[in-house]
Design a protein around this motif. Structure first.
Motif, PDB file in Angstrom:
ATOM      1  N   VAL A 199     -13.199 -16.286 -11.997  1.00  0.00           N
ATOM      2  CA  VAL A 199     -14.133 -15.913 -10.944  1.00  0.00           C
ATOM      3  C   VAL A 199     -13.498 -14.864 -10.029  1.00  0.00           C
ATOM      4  CG1 VAL A 199     -15.437 -16.748  -8.967  1.00  0.00           C
ATOM      5  CG2 VAL A 199     -15.296 -18.115 -11.036  1.00  0.00           C
ATOM      6  N   LEU A 200     -12.299 -15.121  -9.609  1.00  0.00           N
ATOM      7  CA  LEU A 200     -11.619 -14.223  -8.665  1.00  0.00           C
ATOM      8  C   LEU A 200     -10.121 -14.283  -8.916  1.00  0.00           C
ATOM      9  CD1 LEU A 200     -12.957 -14.468  -5.023  1.00  0.00           C
ATOM     10  CD2 LEU A 200     -12.842 -12.462  -6.471  1.00  0.00           C
ATOM     11  N   ARG A 201      -9.476 -13.161  -8.831  1.00  0.00           N
ATOM     12  CA  ARG A 201      -8.020 -13.113  -8.852  1.00  0.00           C
ATOM     13  C   ARG A 201      -7.591 -11.793  -8.240  1.00  0.00           C
ATOM     14  NH1 ARG A 201      -9.618 -12.693 -14.267  1.00  0.00           N
ATOM     15  NH2 ARG A 201      -9.325 -10.624 -15.167  1.00  0.00           N
ATOM     16  N   ALA A 202      -6.342 -11.680  -7.902  1.00  0.00           N
ATOM     17  CA  ALA A 202      -5.838 -10.436  -7.333  1.00  0.00           C
ATOM     18  C   ALA A 202      -6.026  -9.312  -8.348  1.00  0.00           C
ATOM     19  CB  ALA A 202      -4.364 -10.583  -6.966  1.00  0.00           C
ATOM     20  N   PRO A 203      -6.527  -8.157  -7.931  1.00  0.00           N
ATOM     21  CA  PRO A 203      -6.792  -7.061  -8.864  1.00  0.00           C
ATOM     22  C   PRO A 203      -5.539  -6.625  -9.605  1.00  0.00           C
ATOM     23  CG  PRO A 203      -7.810  -6.640  -6.741  1.00  0.00           C
ATOM     24  CD  PRO A 203      -6.921  -7.827  -6.563  1.00  0.00           C
ATOM     25  N   THR A 204      -5.708  -6.373 -10.898  1.00  0.00           N
ATOM     26  CA  THR A 204      -4.585  -5.904 -11.718  1.00  0.00           C
ATOM     27  C   THR A 204      -4.852  -4.525 -12.302  1.00  0.00           C
ATOM     28  OG1 THR A 204      -5.530  -7.092 -13.607  1.00  0.00           O
ATOM     29  CG2 THR A 204      -3.851  -8.241 -12.314  1.00  0.00           C
ATOM     30  N   GLY A 205      -6.101  -4.097 -12.353  1.00  0.00           N
ATOM     31  CA  GLY A 205      -6.419  -2.785 -12.891  1.00  0.00           C
ATOM     32  C   GLY A 205      -5.977  -1.667 -11.966  1.00  0.00           C
ATOM     33  N   VAL A 206      -5.894  -0.463 -12.515  1.00  0.00           N
ATOM     34  CA  VAL A 206      -5.416   0.683 -11.733  1.00  0.00           C
ATOM     35  C   VAL A 206      -6.372   0.994 -10.583  1.00  0.00           C
ATOM     36  CG1 VAL A 206      -4.879   3.143 -11.807  1.00  0.00           C
ATOM     37  CG2 VAL A 206      -4.189   1.663 -13.700  1.00  0.00           C
ATOM     38  N   VAL A 207      -7.657   1.122 -10.877  1.00  0.00           N
ATOM     39  CA  VAL A 207      -8.630   1.469  -9.835  1.00  0.00           C
ATOM     40  C   VAL A 207      -8.770   0.335  -8.826  1.00  0.00           C
ATOM     41  CG1 VAL A 207     -11.033   2.036  -9.357  1.00  0.00           C
ATOM     42  CG2 VAL A 207      -9.889   3.033 -11.345  1.00  0.00           C
ATOM     43  N   ALA A 208      -8.923  -0.891  -9.329  1.00  0.00           N
ATOM     44  CA  ALA A 208      -9.073  -2.028  -8.427  1.00  0.00           C
ATOM     45  C   ALA A 208      -7.833  -2.213  -7.560  1.00  0.00           C
ATOM     46  CB  ALA A 208      -9.341  -3.303  -9.226  1.00  0.00           C
ATOM     47  N   GLY A 209      -6.657  -2.028  -8.150  1.00  0.00           N
ATOM     48  CA  GLY A 209      -5.424  -2.133  -7.378  1.00  0.00           C
ATOM     49  C   GLY A 209      -5.321  -1.041  -6.328  1.00  0.00           C
ATOM     50  N   PHE A 210      -5.769   0.156  -6.694  1.00  0.00           N
ATOM     51  CA  PHE A 210      -5.766   1.274  -5.747  1.00  0.00           C
ATOM     52  C   PHE A 210      -6.647   0.962  -4.547  1.00  0.00           C
ATOM     53  CE2 PHE A 210      -7.757   5.358  -4.459  1.00  0.00           C
ATOM     54  CZ  PHE A 210      -6.619   6.021  -4.007  1.00  0.00           C
ATOM     55  N   LEU A 211      -7.826   0.406  -4.799  1.00  0.00           N
ATOM     56  CA  LEU A 211      -8.732   0.037  -3.715  1.00  0.00           C
ATOM     57  C   LEU A 211      -8.185  -1.151  -2.937  1.00  0.00           C
ATOM     58  CD1 LEU A 211     -12.202   0.336  -5.518  1.00  0.00           C
ATOM     59  CD2 LEU A 211     -11.019   2.054  -4.140  1.00  0.00           C
ATOM     60  N   TYR A 212      -7.635  -2.128  -3.649  1.00  0.00           N
ATOM     61  CA  TYR A 212      -7.097  -3.333  -3.009  1.00  0.00           C
ATOM     62  C   TYR A 212      -5.962  -2.983  -2.052  1.00  0.00           C
ATOM     63  CZ  TYR A 212      -5.713  -8.265  -2.700  1.00  0.00           C
ATOM     64  OH  TYR A 212      -5.433  -9.525  -2.253  1.00  0.00           O
ATOM     65  N   ASP A 213      -5.189  -1.970  -2.426  1.00  0.00           N
ATOM     66  CA  ASP A 213      -4.076  -1.530  -1.584  1.00  0.00           C
ATOM     67  C   ASP A 213      -4.461  -0.378  -0.661  1.00  0.00           C
ATOM     68  OD1 ASP A 213      -2.077  -3.368  -2.542  1.00  0.00           O
ATOM     69  OD2 ASP A 213      -2.055  -2.222  -4.409  1.00  0.00           O
ATOM     70  N   ARG A 214      -5.741  -0.306  -0.353  1.00  0.00           N
ATOM     71  CA  ARG A 214      -6.282   0.583   0.685  1.00  0.00           C
ATOM     72  C   ARG A 214      -5.977   2.062   0.410  1.00  0.00           C
ATOM     73  NH1 ARG A 214      -3.900  -3.538   3.974  1.00  0.00           N
ATOM     74  NH2 ARG A 214      -2.565  -2.126   5.148  1.00  0.00           N
ATOM     75  N   TRP A 215      -6.193   2.450  -0.851  1.00  0.00           N
ATOM     76  CA  TRP A 215      -6.000   3.838  -1.245  1.00  0.00           C
ATOM     77  C   TRP A 215      -4.557   4.301  -1.025  1.00  0.00           C
ATOM     78  CZ3 TRP A 215     -10.445   7.830  -0.972  1.00  0.00           C
ATOM     79  CH2 TRP A 215     -11.649   7.253  -1.380  1.00  0.00           C
TER      80      TRP A 215
END
Length: 658
Positions: A561-577
């Motif tokens: 359902v939910l987990r910390a993003p691991t993809g490149v784009v999702a990680g980029f967004l998760y880490d505030r660009w």
């Protein structure tokens, strides 16, 4: 105007609204020194803000026609303590005071005993300072209130000085570019005051330019002598630079790129503080500054064909901020952090509306759009944060990973959150649907591209709102608390009232808009059907599509359902660009290293002056003491040696120069 039956004019009522908060702050200090119970301190704070709310309501009632009154404060430099009570400041003052009062009631139980005196001292000081800047006519008085909100926010964001982990923002242990992506309360508080002070310094310089040109800085003087100011600044060739400096404080306070970083990590304070900062004070101060200053200076600049490019640039900065922070909210896992990204994005709508309209000499429509969205956003965002606080308090987790299915356990919180969420997502007929269109109408003055960015951001807003609503209240329960339940009525009532108000405002919006048009002083603005239709489609599609996507995951294991993003784009967004990481890598860490180097140089110089030079003096003194034998024969020998050396040196000098 005198309020019939009360015998007080608008100035006295506004002054009472401001002073009651400061008086309450002093009373809480006194009660703390006398070691009274925390409940007395809490209800003293609530009462102080309640008096402010009542006085603000009466001030708004008496605000028709506008009143500016006060007294000479520093006559030698043209500074007055003057309050301006008109419909715009009256609306803003009432909004600040009423929402602050509801949050104060909620805080009584939410804060409890730990740190109560400190909390209520700064809470009431915060509200009073915000009201001071709202009603201020002179910009010096305004700036005092402005800095008061900054000081209070620092104290309240860092309220949990024991650095308890459940108050942190970010995932402990996560790093990007070698920079930690989690923040403690003390760290976040320092970030808030550092980021906003940079903007405040620039704003002071801009005010200084206006003072140098006019000999005073107040809304009244700026309105009267605006053409002179425009001509002088034009003559100096500094229009774009001056405008940017003049608005820099507002950009920092209202979390525009790159200053948005302070806001998204300011969630370390109590959730009631987050609600106060995001809904009623602090960040709204920057928008309010733009709403008050822009109608005064923009027309005079436009008369000289000046400022359009600068205002257009500021509008695009706000649109970029709106889009960026909306994308960050799509992948965030912390409930309050999602709401923080949302605040930065919605503030950007307000500022973009003002700046875009000013760039095309239609500032009235921009002020209408900005004020309308400010009013709507304050109500639904306060409800969202207060519900979030209740959920986090009950579930002992800030992550939406550990929520889900809560509508069955906390139905009143669900109703409140749902109503406020539908307003945030701009679903008709909620207030956010109306006010978002008002803002986009003003933004559309800059063309289709600007409108397109605003509409895409509206789509993203609805998407992350739908994701948040579904994962918190629908699907299966993923929490660790066996039987979560509603908090007491003293916490539920404020956010339930605000949630219902967001719907009620939507149902009565045509009348609210009529009043806002009258307050701003513009002609009736007709909605553009294509913008309304496109905005509605974006909102419904964004929210509905996201809920449908996550509904398909019902019944799957928690990890899917939910987990910390691991993809490149999702990680980029998760880490505030990576903006935070770049700020630390390019500015903070080099600045720290430079400070360390300068400290070492300073220590070396200090040691040379205060250690080595004295040591040399001591050594020379010891040598001289050994030569002082008391024997005349030794002294005659020294004399003869001196004579011989003098003769040799003299002979050498004569030979070299001769």
């Amino acid at each position: 105007m005198i309020v019939e039956g009360y015998g007080m004019d608008a100035y006295s009522l506004a002054l009472a609204a401001v002073l009651s908060g400061y008086v309450a702050s002093l009373l809480v200090i006194l009660e703390s020194l006398l070691r009274t119970g925390w409940r007395l301190q809490a209800w003293t704070g609530v009462a102080g803000v309640g008096v402010s709310a009542a006085a603000s309501l009466l001030a708004l009632i008496s605000a028709e026609g506008g009143t500016v009154a006060g007294f000479d404060w520093l006559p030698s430099i043209g500074v007055k303590f003057a309050l301006r009570v008109d419909l715009v400041s009256g609306i803003m003052g009432l909004l600040v005071a009423v929402i602050s009062f509801l949050i104060a009631v909620y805080s009584v139980e939410y804060i409890g005993e730990w740190g109560a005196a400190r909390y209520w001292v700064f809470y009431t000081f915060f509200v009073a300072s915000m009201l001071l800047l709202v009603y201020a006519d002179d910009l010096v008085t305004f700036f005092i209130g402005w800095e008061g909100t900054g000081l209070s926010s620092w104290a309240l964001i860092g309220f949990y000085y024991d650095e308890r982990e459940d108050a942190w923002v970010g995932d402990p242990g996560r790093r990007r570019l070698g920079v930690p992506m989690w923040f403690t309360p003390t760290h976040s508080a320092l970030r808030a005051i550092a980021f906003t002070r940079l903007g405040d310094i620039a704003m002071l310089i801009g005010m200084g330019v206006a003072y140098a040109a006019l000999g005073a800085v107040s809304l009244t003087i700026l309105a009267e002598k605006g053409p002179l100011l425009a001509a002088l600044v034009k003559g100096a060739g500094i229009i774009p630079l001056w405008l940017i400096l003049f608005y820099m404080g507002a950009l920092a306070k209202s979390a525009q790129f790159p200053f948005h970083e302070w806001l998204v990590t300011a969630m370390t304070g109590p959730t009631s503080v987050s609600a106060l900062i995001h809904a009623a004070t602090m960040v709204k101060a920057g928008v309010y500054y733009a709403l008050r200053i822009t109608p005064v200076i923009a027309p005079f600049l436009a008369a000289h064909a000046l400022g359009a490019e600068a205002y257009s640039g500021l509008a695009w900065l706000s649109l970029i901020t709106a889009f960026m922070t909306a994308t960050m909210a799509l992948v965030a896992r912390e409930l309050k952090l999602i709401l923080a990204y949302s605040t930065a994005s919605q503030l950007s709508y307000m500022l973009a509306a003002v700046f875009a309209a000013a760039s095309h000499n239609d500032v009235g429509e921009g002020v209408l759009g900005g004020l309308a969205h400010l009013l709507s956003h304050a109500v639904f965002k306060a409800s969202l944060f207060l519900v979030a606080g209740a959920l986090i308090h009950e579930l002992h987790s800030r992550y939406i990973d550990h929520m889900g299915g809560l509508r069955r356990f906390m139905p009143l919180s669900f109703i409140s959150f749902m109503l406020a969420s539908l307003s945030l997502a701009a679903i008709p007929p909620f207030s956010g649907w109306w006010s978002k269109d008002e803002a986009i109408e003003a933004i559309s003055a800059m063309g289709h591209l600007a409108s397109g960015v605003a509409l895409v951001t509206a789509l993203l807003t609805a998407a992350y709102t739908g994701r948040m609503l579904f994962l918190v209240f629908f699907n299966g329960y993923r929490g660790h608390v066996a039987h979560p339940h509603e908090p007491s009525w003293i916490m539920v009532a404020p956010y339930l009232v605000l949630g219902v108000a967001s719907l009620a405002m939507g149902l009565t919006w045509p009348w609210i808009k009529t009043f806002l048009i009258h307050a701003v002083g513009v002609e009736a603005v007709k909605a553009s059907p294509p913008i309304v239709l496109a905005g509605t489609i974006a909102s419904v599609a964004g929210m509905g599509g996201t809920i449908a996507y996550y509904a398909r995951k019902t019944g799957l294991p928690e990890a899917s359902v939910l987990r910390a993003p691991t993809g490149v784009v999702a990680g980029f967004l998760y880490d505030r660009w990576l903006i935070n990481s770049l700020i630390y890598r390019l500015i903070v860490y080099p600045g720290r290293n430079a400070a360390i180097a300068l400290r070492r140089i300073d220590s070396a110089v200090d040691e040379a002056i205060h250690v080595f030079l004295p040591r040399i003096g001591v050594s020379m003194s010891a040598i001289v003491r050994r030569l002082q034998t008391g024997d005349v024969r030794d002294y005659l020998s020294y004399f003869m040696v001196g004579v011989i050396l003098t003769a040799l040196i003299s002979a050498l000098v004569v030979k070299l120069t001769g």
